[in-house]
Enzyme design. Structure first.
Site, short mmCIF file in Angstrom:
data_model
loop_
_atom_site.label_atom_id
_atom_site.label_comp_id
_atom_site.label_asym_id
_atom_site.label_seq_id
_atom_site.Cartn_x
_atom_site.Cartn_y
_atom_site.Cartn_z
N ASP A 67 -12.35 7.13 3.24
CA ASP A 67 -11.17 6.86 4.06
C ASP A 67 -10.78 5.37 4.02
OD1 ASP A 67 -9.08 7.40 5.72
OD2 ASP A 67 -10.29 7.61 7.55
N GLU A 123 -9.56 3.78 1.68
CA GLU A 123 -8.98 3.90 0.35
C GLU A 123 -7.94 2.82 0.06
OE1 GLU A 123 -7.82 5.35 2.91
OE2 GLU A 123 -5.67 5.03 2.68
N ASP A 168 1.41 6.20 5.55
CA ASP A 168 0.45 5.28 4.95
C ASP A 168 1.01 4.62 3.67
OD1 ASP A 168 -1.96 4.08 5.51
OD2 ASP A 168 -3.16 5.48 4.32
N LYS A 216 -10.50 12.74 7.89
CA LYS A 216 -10.08 12.28 9.21
C LYS A 216 -10.06 13.46 10.19
CE LYS A 216 -6.89 8.53 7.90
NZ LYS A 216 -7.60 7.42 8.53
N ASP A 267 -2.76 10.08 3.67
CA ASP A 267 -4.15 9.68 3.82
C ASP A 267 -4.89 10.68 4.69
OD1 ASP A 267 -6.58 8.45 3.97
OD2 ASP A 267 -5.91 6.75 5.19
N LYS A 306 0.86 -1.19 0.00
CA LYS A 306 0.00 0.00 0.00
C LYS A 306 0.89 1.24 0.00
CE LYS A 306 -3.37 2.61 2.75
NZ LYS A 306 -4.33 2.61 3.87
N ARG A 345 -7.84 -0.38 0.57
CA ARG A 345 -8.36 -1.60 -0.08
C ARG A 345 -8.72 -1.34 -1.53
NH1 ARG A 345 -12.91 -2.12 4.44
NH2 ARG A 345 -11.33 -0.92 5.51
N1 BES Z 1 -4.56 4.27 6.66
C1 BES Z 1 -5.72 4.04 7.41
C2 BES Z 1 -5.54 3.01 8.51
C3 BES Z 1 -4.65 3.39 9.65
C4 BES Z 1 -5.17 3.95 10.79
C5 BES Z 1 -3.31 3.12 9.59
C6 BES Z 1 -4.34 4.26 11.83
C7 BES Z 1 -2.49 3.44 10.65
C8 BES Z 1 -3.01 4.00 11.77
C9 BES Z 1 -6.82 3.52 6.49
O1 BES Z 1 -6.82 4.01 5.20
C10 BES Z 1 -8.14 3.93 7.08
O2 BES Z 1 -8.38 5.09 7.17
N2 BES Z 1 -8.94 2.95 7.46
C11 BES Z 1 -10.20 3.22 8.04
C12 BES Z 1 -11.22 2.29 7.43
C13 BES Z 1 -12.61 2.58 7.84
C14 BES Z 1 -13.06 3.89 7.24
C15 BES Z 1 -13.49 1.45 7.36
C16 BES Z 1 -10.09 2.98 9.54
O3 BES Z 1 -9.44 2.01 9.94
O4 BES Z 1 -10.61 3.78 10.29
ZN ZN Z 2 -4.98 4.68 4.55
MN MN Z 3 -7.85 5.86 5.06
#
Ligand code: BES
Ligand code: ZN
Ligand code: MN
Length: 509
Positions: free
Chosen positions: A349, A351, A290, A279, A272, A267, A353
């Site tokens: 968010d 993104e 990220d 966020k 992000d 990734k 996947r």
């Molecule tokens: N990059 C983030 C995940 C992340 C969070 C990595 C904290 C490192 C530390 C990812 O893109 C994300 O935002 N995931 C969301 C998914 C949700 C919206 C289903 C999450 O985990 O909140």
């Molecule tokens: Zn992310």
């Molecule tokens: Mn995200």
């Protein structure tokens, strides 16, 4: 930093400071006995006064009053012998090296710690020790303009091996450890560097440098190429940013024959923000990391080539920023992925996947023997496992076992989580094939199940590295604050094991 191997007895080592290991609750190691005698029993004295007991990571400086070649010793606690592991030796060396730097020395010598550990060669020990030193001494100071000049810097480390027959092994281990740890530090540099510098274009430049330095093939797909191919999911994420997205593919042909490759997919979201599903501001600055998965793939490709691993390896980085803007994708948009499957975007968010869906589908075109993706994919992973283990998901017990073995050997922990079909309902969409979020329950599992839709029958492992890629708390013995670079040593070990195994089975034919 330079590593060399020195022969001869400990008392004859000319060095600024000599590091001696000690197991808690034991007498002096036989080779240390002669030093203790030469300096008038000083070591035994600090042991008897309990000033130093050899507790894991404990250290004590002892002056030798020039009675031996080295003016001072650093006693290093290795903990209880029964609890000794290769990783503890790595940690102990990380601690010793940082203390030696603090004290202002530029050079040190050390005995090889951990001799007698079961199933551990001197080469393994030397490798782990050097890794501990190189990883432990890492600092990210590029943006400090008030750096101390000259900086406190450890320039040289001598590993002492009295047995002439073992010297080559120690040299090989040290070289391996240095290459691997320097690659992990390269990953750390990329992840610590902010997003205004590490853009998708910069990642492509890094890939180009690796390709030209080590003769790898490189292909960088531009936005127009992605459109032509139909990478609708990655392009959906990339719609909000003015930074040109890059789809980076590195190919390393290390095997003699044209065998099936291993595909590594990382990734590579260079920032992000969450996109329209923005966020919160708190800790958002950390989202520069990220792209840790992609950086780890770059670093791994580099060491694989340096070590000349006899394997074919493909590295894939779908690189883009995730930003809100007038052109950004909306929640509710439906994207058509490279595989043809459609995805309803519930939350912009989620993104990672989306980017990986297209990257996995693309990697499958190489008919890889195995696909491994690394991604800072979910906050839920951090909640489930904290900062000390990556979540592992896989569809192939053999591949999973290979990764678990590499994990045991490197101390980079993985913990398997399920891909049970019951969870799949959570990512069904009313209007498309899938939706990109499955709600809060089992957030890492539904994310992994989403990826699984793009994998098919190929043996695959997904590593969610959201919790392990960043150390936001206090420095650990060889993991400073900031980017950790974890995942690289695991991948390299897996690849090296695979190469060894293939060589063995070919020998049998
Ligand atoms: N990059 C983030 C995940 C992340 C969070 C990595 C904290 C490192 C530390 C990812 O893109 C994300 O935002 N995931 C969301 C998914 C949700 C919206 C289903 C999450 O985990 O909140
Ligand atoms: Zn992310
Ligand atoms: Mn995200």
């Amino acid at each position: 930093m330079e590593f060399k191997v020195q022969r001869g007895p400990l008392t004859k080592q000319t060095t600024e400071i000599l590091v001696l290991g000690h197991y808690e609750g034991e007498g002096l190691l036989p080779e240390v006995m002669s030093i203790d005698k030469a300096i008038g029993g000083k070591i035994r004295e600090v042991l008897s006064t309990e000033e130093f007991g050899g507790k894991f990571l404990q250290t004590l400086l002892v002056r030798t009053d020039r009675k031996i070649a080295s003016p001072r010793l650093l006693l290093l606690g290795l903990g209880k012998r029964a609890e000794a592991t290769l990783d503890r030796i790595r940690q102990a060396m990380g601690r010793a090296a940082t203390q030696i730097r603090e004290m202002g020395f530029r050079q040190f010598a050390t005995q090889i710690h951990g001799k007698g550990l079961p199933r551990t060669s001197v080469q393994d020990l030397a490798q782990a020790m050097v890794e501990g030193v190189v990883l432990g001494l890492y600092q990210f100071q590029v943006y400090k303009t008030d750096r101390q000049i000259p900086p406190k810097e450890v320039r040289e480390c001598a590993l002492i091996e009295p047995d002439d027959k073992k010297v080559v092994e120690v040299q090989m281990g040290a070289l391996r450890g240095k290459l691997i740890a320097e690659a992990a530090n390269y990953v750390r540099d990329l992840c610590n560097t902010p997003s205004n510098v590490v853009t998708p274009s910069r990642l492509a430049e890094e890939a180009k440098k690796i390709a030209s330095d080590y003769h790898l093939r490189l292909e960088v797909l531009e936005r127009a190429d992605m459109e032509r191919l139909g990478m609708g999911a990655l392009l959906g994420v990339a719609r909000g940013t003015v930074e040109p997205p890059k789809f980076i593919v590195l190919e390393y042909d290390g095997a003699k024959k044209k065998g099936r490759p291993v595909a590594l997919i990382g990734k590579s979201v260079t920032f992000d923000s969450g996109g329209i599903s923005l966020k919160p501001a708190e800790n958002m600055e950390q989202m520069k990391y990220d792209m840790s998965g992609g950086a780890t793939v770059l670093g791994t490709m580099r060491v694989a080539a340096q070590l000349k691993l006899p394997l074919n390896i493909i590295g894939v980085l779908p690189a883009t920023d995730n930003m809100p803007s007038g052109t950004a994708m909306h929640p509710g948009d439906v994207l058509t992925t490279l595989s043809g499957k459609t995805v309803e975007v519930i939350n912009t968010d989620a993104e990672g996947r989306l980017c990986l869906a297209d990257a996995l589908a693309y990697a499958k075109r190489y008919e890889p023997a195995a696909m491994i993706d690394l991604a800072t994919l979910t906050g839920a992973c951090v909640i489930a496992l904290g900062h000390h283990a990556m979540a592992l998901f896989g569809n192939d017990p053999k591949l999973t076992a290979q990764i678990q073995k590499a994990s045991d050997e490197t101390g980079e922990r993985v913990w398997e989580m399920p891909l049970w079909e019951e969870y799949h309902d959570q990512i069904k969409s009313e209007i498309a094939d899938l939706k990109n979020t499955g709600g809060r329950p089992g957030g890492s599992i539904t994310a992994a199940l989403f990826l699984k839709q793009f994998v098919g029958e190929t043996p695959w492992v997904h590593l969610d590295i959201a919790g392990t890629s960043w150390n936001g708390e206090k420095p650990r013995p060889y993991i400073p604050k900031g980017s950790t670079g974890t995942g690289l040593r695991l991948l390299v070990q897996y690849l090296a094991n695979l190469a060894k195994q293939q060589k063995r089975s070919r020998g049998a034919i």
